[in-house]
Write a protein that holds these residues in place. Sequence first.
Motif, PDB file in Angstrom:
ATOM      1  N   UNK A   3      28.298 -40.325  17.447  1.00  0.00           N
ATOM      2  CA  UNK A   3      26.908 -39.988  17.095  1.00  0.00           C
ATOM      3  C   UNK A   3      26.719 -38.483  17.172  1.00  0.00           C
ATOM      4  N   UNK A   4      25.933 -37.973  16.252  1.00  0.00           N
ATOM      5  CA  UNK A   4      25.492 -36.590  16.263  1.00  0.00           C
ATOM      6  C   UNK A   4      23.986 -36.611  16.074  1.00  0.00           C
ATOM      7  N   UNK A   5      23.267 -35.987  16.977  1.00  0.00           N
ATOM      8  CA  UNK A   5      21.810 -36.004  16.920  1.00  0.00           C
ATOM      9  C   UNK A   5      21.291 -34.569  16.984  1.00  0.00           C
ATOM     10  N   UNK A   6      20.635 -34.168  15.908  1.00  0.00           N
ATOM     11  CA  UNK A   6      20.069 -32.825  15.868  1.00  0.00           C
ATOM     12  C   UNK A   6      18.648 -32.812  16.434  1.00  0.00           C
ATOM     13  N   UNK A   7      18.276 -31.684  16.968  1.00  0.00           N
ATOM     14  CA  UNK A   7      16.902 -31.493  17.426  1.00  0.00           C
ATOM     15  C   UNK A   7      16.590 -29.999  17.399  1.00  0.00           C
ATOM     16  N   UNK A   8      15.307 -29.698  17.515  1.00  0.00           N
ATOM     17  CA  UNK A   8      14.887 -28.302  17.601  1.00  0.00           C
ATOM     18  C   UNK A   8      14.214 -27.755  16.372  1.00  0.00           C
ATOM     19  N   UNK A   9      14.240 -28.510  15.283  1.00  0.00           N
ATOM     20  CA  UNK A   9      13.567 -28.040  14.086  1.00  0.00           C
ATOM     21  C   UNK A   9      12.060 -28.021  14.285  1.00  0.00           C
ATOM     22  N   UNK A  21      19.824 -27.873  18.314  1.00  0.00           N
ATOM     23  CA  UNK A  21      20.846 -28.499  19.138  1.00  0.00           C
ATOM     24  C   UNK A  21      21.464 -29.658  18.388  1.00  0.00           C
ATOM     25  N   UNK A  22      22.739 -29.860  18.613  1.00  0.00           N
ATOM     26  CA  UNK A  22      23.474 -30.992  18.050  1.00  0.00           C
ATOM     27  C   UNK A  22      24.163 -31.686  19.222  1.00  0.00           C
ATOM     28  N   UNK A  23      23.590 -32.800  19.640  1.00  0.00           N
ATOM     29  CA  UNK A  23      24.146 -33.549  20.762  1.00  0.00           C
ATOM     30  C   UNK A  23      25.172 -34.544  20.243  1.00  0.00           C
ATOM     31  N   UNK A  24      26.377 -34.428  20.744  1.00  0.00           N
ATOM     32  CA  UNK A  24      27.482 -35.270  20.289  1.00  0.00           C
ATOM     33  C   UNK A  24      27.836 -36.318  21.333  1.00  0.00           C
ATOM     34  N   UNK A  31      38.031 -31.453  20.468  1.00  0.00           N
ATOM     35  CA  UNK A  31      39.061 -31.824  19.500  1.00  0.00           C
ATOM     36  C   UNK A  31      38.627 -31.670  18.041  1.00  0.00           C
ATOM     37  N   UNK A  32      37.379 -31.288  17.837  1.00  0.00           N
ATOM     38  CA  UNK A  32      36.835 -31.254  16.482  1.00  0.00           C
ATOM     39  C   UNK A  32      36.061 -29.973  16.208  1.00  0.00           C
ATOM     40  N   UNK A  33      35.977 -29.661  14.941  1.00  0.00           N
ATOM     41  CA  UNK A  33      35.063 -28.620  14.493  1.00  0.00           C
ATOM     42  C   UNK A  33      33.685 -29.226  14.300  1.00  0.00           C
ATOM     43  N   UNK A  72      28.855 -23.470  21.693  1.00  0.00           N
ATOM     44  CA  UNK A  72      29.199 -24.833  22.085  1.00  0.00           C
ATOM     45  C   UNK A  72      29.257 -24.934  23.591  1.00  0.00           C
ATOM     46  N   UNK A  73      28.688 -26.007  24.125  1.00  0.00           N
ATOM     47  CA  UNK A  73      28.742 -26.294  25.553  1.00  0.00           C
ATOM     48  C   UNK A  73      29.450 -27.639  25.722  1.00  0.00           C
ATOM     49  N   UNK A  74      30.730 -27.582  26.017  1.00  0.00           N
ATOM     50  CA  UNK A  74      31.501 -28.824  26.124  1.00  0.00           C
ATOM     51  C   UNK A  74      31.006 -29.702  27.264  1.00  0.00           C
ATOM     52  N   UNK A  75      30.515 -29.097  28.330  1.00  0.00           N
ATOM     53  CA  UNK A  75      30.030 -29.884  29.467  1.00  0.00           C
ATOM     54  C   UNK A  75      28.825 -30.740  29.076  1.00  0.00           C
ATOM     55  N   UNK A  76      28.050 -30.225  28.142  1.00  0.00           N
ATOM     56  CA  UNK A  76      26.869 -30.966  27.682  1.00  0.00           C
ATOM     57  C   UNK A  76      27.123 -31.669  26.349  1.00  0.00           C
ATOM     58  N   UNK A  77      28.330 -31.539  25.828  1.00  0.00           N
ATOM     59  CA  UNK A  77      28.675 -32.142  24.531  1.00  0.00           C
ATOM     60  C   UNK A  77      27.667 -31.742  23.453  1.00  0.00           C
TER      61      UNK A  77
END
Length: 121
Positions: A3-9, A21-24, A31-33, A72-77
Amino acid sequence: QVQLVESGGSLVQPGGSLRLSCAASGFTLDNYAIGWFRQAPGKEREGVSCISGRDKTIFYTDSVKGRFTISRDNAKNTVYLQMNSLKSEDIAFYYCARGAECSGPSSMDFWGKGTLVIVSS
């Protein structure tokens, strides 16, 4: 599942700032771009910025260089797009997408549903 969920617009005045923000979830972000794309009414979807996987190489389209910053914040995905000095030509739905590498829209395999950015006084 992936899942990818955008927010902030939001609605913002010309010259203003927003952070998208894009929460993954469902996969290892490292492992991904992750790319940010946008689509304005009547126009094709275009790449805005991208950050690659492990080596974190960053790309920007020319029209946003110096104004937008991807991180990118890997800790927060989560992947962020800081947008400053917004202009009317930045009005669009903004999407984040996952890919094996930073590339065009057709190469990205998962997409969020988008968040709307409106720049107006």
